[in-house]
Design an enzyme around this catalytic site. Structure first.
Site, mmCIF file in Angstrom:
data_model
loop_
_atom_site.group_PDB
_atom_site.id
_atom_site.type_symbol
_atom_site.label_atom_id
_atom_site.label_comp_id
_atom_site.label_asym_id
_atom_site.label_seq_id
_atom_site.Cartn_x
_atom_site.Cartn_y
_atom_site.Cartn_z
ATOM 1 N N GLY A 92 0.842 -1.183 0.000
ATOM 2 C CA GLY A 92 0.000 0.000 0.000
ATOM 3 C C GLY A 92 0.877 1.233 0.000
ATOM 4 O O GLY A 92 0.969 1.952 0.988
ATOM 5 N N ALA A 93 1.570 1.460 -1.126
ATOM 6 C CA ALA A 93 2.546 2.551 -1.211
ATOM 7 C C ALA A 93 1.870 3.852 -1.620
ATOM 8 O O ALA A 93 2.223 4.480 -2.616
ATOM 9 C CB ALA A 93 3.650 2.177 -2.199
ATOM 10 N N ALA A 114 0.108 7.557 0.200
ATOM 11 C CA ALA A 114 0.697 8.771 0.742
ATOM 12 C C ALA A 114 1.708 8.479 1.856
ATOM 13 O O ALA A 114 2.864 8.900 1.790
ATOM 14 C CB ALA A 114 -0.405 9.694 1.246
ATOM 15 N N ILE A 115 1.291 7.733 2.877
ATOM 16 C CA ILE A 115 2.205 7.412 3.974
ATOM 17 C C ILE A 115 3.186 6.315 3.567
ATOM 18 O O ILE A 115 4.396 6.425 3.799
ATOM 19 C CB ILE A 115 1.411 6.988 5.224
ATOM 20 C CG1 ILE A 115 0.731 8.198 5.855
ATOM 21 C CG2 ILE A 115 2.341 6.334 6.255
ATOM 22 C CD1 ILE A 115 1.670 9.270 6.395
ATOM 23 N N GLY A 116 2.685 5.250 2.957
ATOM 24 C CA GLY A 116 3.563 4.168 2.547
ATOM 25 C C GLY A 116 4.630 4.623 1.572
ATOM 26 O O GLY A 116 5.794 4.216 1.647
ATOM 27 N N ASN A 139 -4.589 3.920 11.264
ATOM 28 C CA ASN A 139 -5.310 4.606 12.327
ATOM 29 C C ASN A 139 -6.358 3.676 12.935
ATOM 30 O O ASN A 139 -6.796 2.715 12.310
ATOM 31 C CB ASN A 139 -5.998 5.857 11.777
ATOM 32 C CG ASN A 139 -5.011 6.972 11.481
ATOM 33 O OD1 ASN A 139 -4.008 7.131 12.179
ATOM 34 N ND2 ASN A 139 -5.291 7.747 10.450
ATOM 35 N N LYS A 142 -3.501 8.811 19.754
ATOM 36 C CA LYS A 142 -3.804 9.189 18.368
ATOM 37 C C LYS A 142 -5.303 9.013 18.085
ATOM 38 O O LYS A 142 -5.955 9.898 17.514
ATOM 39 C CB LYS A 142 -2.984 8.301 17.428
ATOM 40 C CG LYS A 142 -3.175 8.591 15.940
ATOM 41 C CD LYS A 142 -2.336 9.757 15.488
ATOM 42 C CE LYS A 142 -2.596 10.123 14.016
ATOM 43 N NZ LYS A 142 -2.184 9.062 13.094
ATOM 44 N N ASN A 185 -8.833 11.323 16.720
ATOM 45 C CA ASN A 185 -9.435 10.894 15.462
ATOM 46 C C ASN A 185 -10.891 10.485 15.608
ATOM 47 O O ASN A 185 -11.714 10.705 14.716
ATOM 48 C CB ASN A 185 -8.646 9.715 14.879
ATOM 49 C CG ASN A 185 -7.356 10.143 14.212
ATOM 50 O OD1 ASN A 185 -7.182 11.304 13.867
ATOM 51 N ND2 ASN A 185 -6.439 9.210 14.045
ATOM 52 N N ASN A 215 -12.495 13.738 13.520
ATOM 53 C CA ASN A 215 -12.747 13.321 12.145
ATOM 54 C C ASN A 215 -14.236 13.301 11.806
ATOM 55 O O ASN A 215 -14.661 13.959 10.853
ATOM 56 C CB ASN A 215 -12.098 11.957 11.874
ATOM 57 C CG ASN A 215 -10.679 12.076 11.383
ATOM 58 O OD1 ASN A 215 -10.437 12.211 10.186
ATOM 59 N ND2 ASN A 215 -9.722 12.038 12.294
#
Length: 344
Positions: free
Chosen positions: A7-8, A10-12, A102, A204, A208, A212
């Site tokens: 799962g590359a 935004a974060i990956g 998350n 965290k 959220n 959110n």
């Protein structure tokens, strides 16, 4: 050390470029236009006026990569559930799986006190799919603090932050945990090891689970949600309910609720991830952030009326807008590696 980022996005993608630059042997699993761009031009990171491009093996078929030392899952929780069986070719006898997501993780009760050891969370792992396909003994917990986005296929933009919390579910300081932290730090990221990663997961999640959905329901930025008297009070009550649930299962909250809300207010006019997803018509990550806490409250015998109310509202909004992913019946009938079905 072979590390696959599954799962590359935004974060990956951010982790991949930074860890590759630090010397790690990185491969990527992705799909669609983003995958095509990475295969053709490499993966580019825009960060602080600098443009960094790294070339790494990239595929949508894990069988091409084979067993890894670490698999870092950069998917959202509902996507990770759907992909659990697809990851199997990446697992060798000693492969560690890092859940960089998350919300409450599917393995939450693994390694806790014996009286909680047999509990499972249907809200985030229907039919124990991840429990069986991955196995909780492989897991390293991870909390993600950077903000990034996909600027265009094959290009990641870093906005702020570089910290990742890490910890073993069984609270042990292991060699695999230390080696992962070293690989993260070598690329210019910052790891922080926790005796119990669940404590950081709750800190965290604490924000959220209220900021959110409230921001998505009201179309308001974080500073407004955290300072308007009505939405601040609602957020505070949801957080107090969540704290009672977390503490029942042994979590420790290192800051008080008002300090946590004040910290969110200082971030400014930030559009939360759920509000951004709603704006773009993407599936909302509701179950891992809210429904999981509701389910834990039921298991603990702790009432969660404020969480229940906001959950009901955001679920209905998600259904109306066609952006609330469903478990598991409609997913079972969906084309694999395409898109996650949503409630109509």
């Amino acid at each position: 050390m072979k590390i696959c980022i599954y799962g590359a996005g935004a974060i990956g993608g951010y982790m991949a470029v930074m860890m590759k630059r630090g010397g790690a042997d990185i491969s990527l699993v992705a799909r669609g236009a983003h995958l095509a761009a990475m295969k053709e031009k490499g993966l580019t990171l825009l960060m602080g006026g600098e443009t960094i491009t790294e070339h790494m093996p990239a595929t949508n078929d894990p069988r091409e990569l084979g067993p890894q030392d670490y698999v870092i899952i950069g998917l959202k929780a509902y996507q990770a559930w759907e992909a659990a069986d697809h990851m199997r070719p990446l697992f060798g006898p000693n492969t560690a799986v890092v859940t960089a997501q998350n919300g409450v993780p599917w393995w939450y009760f693994y390694g806790l006190d014996e009286k909680f050891a047999g509990l499972r969370l249907e809200s985030v792992d229907p039919d124990d799919r991840q429990w069986n396909a991955i196995g909780p003994e492989r897991v390293i917990g991870c909390t993600v603090y950077p903000a990034t986005e996909i600027a265009e296929p094959g290009v990641i933009k870093h906005i702020y932050g570089n910290q990742f919390g890490l910890g073993e579910p069984n609270r042990k300081l292991t060699t695999r945990l230390e080696q992962l932290a070293q690989a993260i730090d070598a690329g210019g990221l910052k790891s922080r090891l926790y005796e119990d990663i669940r404590d950081d997961i709750w800190i965290k999640l604490w924000g959220n689970l209220c900021f959110n959905p409230i921001s998505a329901l009201t179309q308001s930025t974080l500073d407004i949600v955290a300072t308007d008297p009505g939405t601040r009070a609602l957020s505070r009550n949801m957080m107090l309910e969540a704290q009672a649930v977390g503490e029942h299962f042994g979590a420790r909250f290192r800051v008080d609720v008002d300090r946590r809300i004040d910290g969110a207010a200082k971030v400014g006019a930030h559009r939360t991830s759920m509000l951004q997803d709603l704006d773009k018509g993407r599936p909302l990550e509701i179950d891992a952030l809210l429904k999981s806490v509701q389910e834990m409250g039921r298991l603990a015998g702790v009432g969660t009326p404020y969480i229940d109310s906001v959950l009901a509202l955001v679920q209905q909004m998600g259904r109306t807008r066609g952006v609330y992913p469903c478990f598991p019946d409609r997913i079972a009938a969906a084309p694999k590696a395409e898109m996650v079905p949503v409630c109509a």
